[in-house]
Design an enzyme around this catalytic site. Structure first.
Site, PDB file in Angstrom:
ATOM      1  N   GLU A 131       0.848  -1.190   0.000  1.00  0.00           N
ATOM      2  CA  GLU A 131       0.000   0.000   0.000  1.00  0.00           C
ATOM      3  C   GLU A 131       0.888   1.245   0.000  1.00  0.00           C
ATOM      4  OE1 GLU A 131      -3.797   2.022   2.341  1.00  0.00           O
ATOM      5  OE2 GLU A 131      -2.865   0.253   3.170  1.00  0.00           O
TER       6      GLU A 131
ATOM      7  N   GLY B  92       3.138   2.401  10.322  1.00  0.00           N
ATOM      8  CA  GLY B  92       2.950   1.779  11.617  1.00  0.00           C
ATOM      9  C   GLY B  92       2.657   0.301  11.493  1.00  0.00           C
ATOM     10  N   ALA B  93       1.793  -0.049  10.547  1.00  0.00           N
ATOM     11  CA  ALA B  93       1.431  -1.444  10.323  1.00  0.00           C
ATOM     12  C   ALA B  93       0.617  -1.514   9.044  1.00  0.00           C
ATOM     13  CB  ALA B  93       0.637  -2.001  11.504  1.00  0.00           C
TER      14      ALA B  93
ATOM     15  N   ASN C 175      -2.662  -6.329   5.526  1.00  0.00           N
ATOM     16  CA  ASN C 175      -2.740  -7.373   4.502  1.00  0.00           C
ATOM     17  C   ASN C 175      -3.612  -8.539   4.968  1.00  0.00           C
ATOM     18  OD1 ASN C 175      -0.380  -5.972   3.219  1.00  0.00           O
ATOM     19  ND2 ASN C 175       0.646  -6.832   5.013  1.00  0.00           N
TER      20      ASN C 175
ATOM     21  N   HIS D  86      -6.608  -1.655  15.311  1.00  0.00           N
ATOM     22  CA  HIS D  86      -6.852  -0.947  14.053  1.00  0.00           C
ATOM     23  C   HIS D  86      -6.640  -1.868  12.859  1.00  0.00           C
ATOM     24  CE1 HIS D  86      -6.836   2.676  11.427  1.00  0.00           C
ATOM     25  NE2 HIS D  86      -6.018   1.931  10.698  1.00  0.00           N
ATOM     26  N   GLU D  87      -5.509  -2.560  12.842  1.00  0.00           N
ATOM     27  CA  GLU D  87      -5.222  -3.408  11.685  1.00  0.00           C
ATOM     28  C   GLU D  87      -6.174  -4.598  11.620  1.00  0.00           C
ATOM     29  OE1 GLU D  87      -3.326  -2.089   9.540  1.00  0.00           O
ATOM     30  OE2 GLU D  87      -2.660  -0.524  10.915  1.00  0.00           O
TER      31      GLU D  87
END
Length: 876
Positions: free
Chosen positions: A124, A265-266, A269, A301-302
């Site tokens: 991304e 940050g992360a 996927n 969040h992820e």
């Protein structure tokens, strides 16, 4: 200055002429020559052209077949950035493309690269094109199957998206393979691959429907125990999403990998989240309470992206806020439920005001949904994330809990598997509630922070209170004229006894319960049956991302601090009192201003109130930052005058409240061991906030207490809190403590980031030379974004006086560093330039020197598109 390439515009969006339904990848990993064979099942749309163009970025072309047949050279052209195939079939066909990439040489950390010996990817927004030629856009969704092959001794762990579908050794070699299949169509930016020699921890989660999900977190060997809190946060996130939104995880496995070299940050996927290790690793000796909260929030969040970003993705990058703003809102709600809702809200608004408000007020201002961009990597901004979350929060305020739930449920049901738009999102809420959201949509379209002005008038004879509200929005780049927006203002009318007053009727504006709907440029609400003069409490809970200008006395603000039932507005009243004092002090230069008695009383009221959470009391004691004060002043800013005013106010507060502060500090001392729960973290926060105040006053006893706490603390929160107090006051004692800290943690890069940050943040004239010297220190690596952000980012963004030195040396240092870094890592270089975003608000001498530094960057002949975009807009 080199001309920028033509921008991308929202109005120019057209659907893709070709779809890619299935992607089979065979990735043969090698340190310098990884071979990727991509088999693409392509489906032309009706009326598609006979020429297919696939995007690349610094690719080495190796081979091409169409429907199994090697194409003749005249049928295609291949450059590092574009593969063009002519005379493609009008019906479905298969294209096989082979490319070669060098992971070890990829310092941009986009696409496939190596981090401390581990192969990993970051796709991304536009990194997949650095792996193979592709229709690298978010509205092309495909089912991916990935075969990964590597040397067993180099990469015993092989991970991909989706579920494991096979593995084995390759006979006669020291290599092995693994196959991963993701059954859910996804855009290319969600592709991921990780291969390396990694340690791991393992757990499981049983979903609400009874499915057992295998959970694993991978990290460097020896750091497995530091992943335990992240695993706990993951399981709590999964359960919360089922309870709060009814959303269940959909694969058999969920893997997280912590890597040390990461631009962001992360990354969410599908089934394989790749994390900056600072948001995974935590234990009491190396992580602070803030680190624990960040791990919890980013893990959540992820994970939440699995639905808001993955199952429903964005149609194009202009819709980035659709996945990011919504997911930030969700992770904020999760953390609020896990911790203190009121304290979390204050912390989130502090972040918004510190990071997003300056963006809205400067040359980089853009709408929550931009309408134009040159480099999408530069729009992963506080406006898209934090303000985007505030827009979702306002939607919930306007529609109410039930209406919001019905709308979001419809969104998940209708658009599962889609690449959606803001229009799709809002249409679900309109349909579910019957609400016209056309005016509300302006929050996505108009840049800038609205100002709400309020003026109240009470008529005791008629028991009538008139509240006149007005909104305004200043011009921003590309938007000279603004329209009134729908601003929900949560409110209360506080009576003499501290409770909210009732009223018999409200006319002149729509009022739903405790929410006034401000929809016109100006409107007056008339409240009947109000039995006493009220103190208006407006924007409770920060119900809209706006600035409030209200003519309110210090006495009424003090009353709010004492009596307001809304915790956020109690905090805000204290901040307003402090800001008035600080702005006046900065205007008077070095003249010592006594602390406003109302402010001292307000702080005294809060710290004395044992019913209040310690974390809340700590937030109230933390004065507006130097950057906050500069933003409030707005023009002809003198950072040195601001620093003096803030230091003097802190000293005055200690002079008035010292005995109380000392007593509370002593009472908060504990012999029990460290636990990361919210209550214990709140007590440490209050204790360290008081210590920081006392040390800033110059008290020898406080300085001695800070040194003692640093040397004897049994956890990183207290150790770093004491060291930070010594550094922020630029005390001589800091030097020995910093050396001791470095020596104790010299083999732990994440802890050394804290050391670099403190070294860079000391408000002393010698700091710039110290930062320059640290660039050559063995603990610093320019190739690692965390190290760069810790040292150079902290100096330029957190050290207001030394970055903004009157001689311009701070600006020249950042310009030199960015020009050098830009050739290695353009994304990180471009983001460092955000430190210049408020340069026009500086006093003339500094303003001229900052402009010269920016112009020198802009004049560079070899500037990346990322950095050129930022510097051009900053100077515009």
């Amino acid at each position: 200055m080199k001309a920028a390439e033509a921008p991308f515009r929202l109005v120019d969006y057209t659907p893709p002429s070709f779809r890619i339904d299935k992607v089979d990848l065979d990735v043969r990993l090698d340190k310098s020559a990884t071979r990727i064979a991509a088999r693409l099942a392509i489906r032309p749309e009706p009326g598609a052209p006979t020429t297919l163009e696939l995007i690349g970025d610094e690719l080495q072309f190796s081979g091409l077949k169409l429907n199994g047949v090697v194409l003749a050279p005249g049928r295609f052209t291949a450059t590092p950035s574009l593969l063009t195939v002519i005379d493609v079939p009008s019906g479905p066909f298969t294209l096989e493309v082979e490319t070669i990439v060098d992971p070890s040489a990829n310092t941009k950390l986009m696409g496939l690269y190596r981090s401390s010996g581990t192969y990993c990817t970051q796709c991304e927004a536009e990194g997949f094109r650095r792996i193979t030629y592709f229709l690298d856009r978010p509205d092309v969704l495909a089912v991916y199957t990935t075969r990964i092959e590597a040397r067993k001794d180099e990469a015993p762990i092989l991970l991909g998206n989706g579920n494991p579908a096979g593995h084995g050794d390759i006979p006669g070699t020291n290599r092995h393979f693994a196959i991963w299949h993701d059954p859910f169509p996804k855009p290319s930016y969600l592709f991921a691959l990780v291969a390396g020699d990694l340690g791991s921890i393992r757990d499981s989660f049983t979903t609400q429907s009874g499915r057992v999900v295998d959970l694993r977190i991978y990290c460097e060997h020896g750091k497995e125990a530091r992943c335990l809190y992240a695993m706990d946060a993951l399981k709590r996130s999964m359960r919360w999403d089922e309870t709060a939104f009814g959303l269940e995880y959909d694969l058999d496995v969920f893997n997280i990998v912590a890597v040390s070299d990461f631009n962001m940050g992360a990354m969410e996927n599908k089934g394989l989240n790749v994390f900056n290790d600072k948001y995974v690793l935590a234990d009491p000796n190396t992580a602070t309470d803030i680190d624990y909260a960040n791990v919890e929030g980013v893990i959540a969040h992820e994970y939440f992206h699995n639905w808001t970003g993955n199952r429903i993705t964005c149609r194009d990058w202009f819709q980035l806020c659709l996945k990011e703003g919504l997911t930030v809102f969700r992770d904020q709600e999760f953390s609020s439920d896990m911790r203190s809702r009121s304290v979390k809200r204050i912390a989130d608004v502090r972040t918004l005001q510190a990071r997003q408000f300056p963006e809205d007020g400067g040359p980089l201002a853009h709408p929550v949904r931009p309408e134009i961009y040159h480099e999408i990597s530069n729009f992963y901004t506080p406006t898209v994330y934090e303000k985007g979350a505030e827009v979702v929060r306002m939607l919930k305020t306007i529609l109410g809990e039930d209406g919001f739930s019905r709308g979001i449920d419809l969104y998940f049901k209708r658009h599962d598997g889609d690449a959606a738009t803001i229009e799709d999102f809002l249409a679900c809420f309109e349909e579910a509630t019957g609400t016209d959201l056309r005016q509300f949509k302006l929050w996505y379209a108009q840049a800038g922070t609205p100002q709400v002005t309020a003026k109240g008038q009470y008529d005791p004879a008629k028991r009538r209170y008139r509240l006149t509200l007005a909104q305004s929005l200043s011009p921003t780049p590309g938007q000279p004229v603004k329209r009134p927006m729908h601003i929900p203002i949560r409110f209360g009318l506080i009576g003499p006894n501290g409770g909210d007053l009732d009223y018999s009727a409200a006319t002149g504006s729509r009022v739903d319960g405790d929410v006034i709907h401000l929809t016109e440029a100006s409107q007056t609400v008339v409240f009947e049956g109000v039995t006493a003069r009220p103190v208006p409490s407006l924007l409770r809970g920060f119900s809209a991302p706006a600035r409030l200008a209200i003519d309110i006395s210090a006495e009424d603000l003090l009353f709010q601090v004492r009596a307001d039932s809304d915790p956020f507005n109690r905090w805000q009243a204290a901040q307003t009192l402090a800001m008035r004092n600080l702005v006046a002090g900065a205007a008077n230069g070095s003249t010592t201003e006594p602390a406003d008695p109302a402010l001292v009383d307000a702080l005294g009221v809060v710290i004395d109130d044992q019913r209040l959470e310690p974390a809340f009391r700590a937030q109230v004691l933390q004065l507006p930052s130097e950057a906050d004060i500069a933003r409030e002043i707005g023009e002809n800013v003198d950072p040195d005058a601001i620093a003096i005013a803030r230091r003097q106010l802190r000293q005055a507060i200690v002079a008035s409240l010292g005995p109380k502060l000392l007593a509370i500090h002593a009472a908060l001392a504990t012999e029990s061991g460290f636990t990361p729960d919210a209550s214990s973290a709140g007590s440490r926060s209050l204790r360290n906030t008081i210590l920081d105040l006392m040390v800033a006053s110059g008290s020898r006893a406080a300085i001695g207490a800070a040194v003692w706490q640093f040397e004897t603390a049994d956890n990183m929160t207290d150790r770093l809190g004491a060291l930070a107090a010594l550094c922020h006051a630029a005390l001589p004692e800091r030097k020995a403590a910093l050396d001791m800290f470095h020596d104790a943690y010299q083999h732990d890069p994440l802890v050394l980031d804290k050391w670099l940050t403190l070294e860079a943040s000391v408000p002393s004239p010698e700091t710039l030379d110290r930062v320059k010297a640290l660039l050559a220190h063995p603990s610093f690596a320019v190739s690692n974004p965390n190290r760069v952000r810790a040292l150079v980012g902290s100096f330029s963004s957190a050290n207001q006086t030394q970055f903004n030195r009157p001689d311009g040396a701070g600006y020249d240092f950042l310009a030199d560093f960015v020009l050098d870094l830009d050739q290695r890592n353009p994304q990180t270089a471009a983001r460092l330039l955000i430190a210049f975003r408020s340069w026009r608000s500086l006093e003339p001498l500094r303003r001229a020197k900052a402009e010269r530094a920016l112009e020198r960057i802009a004049a560079a002949s070899r500037l990346s598109p990322d950095t050129r975009d930022i510097v051009t807009r900053t100077l515009a």
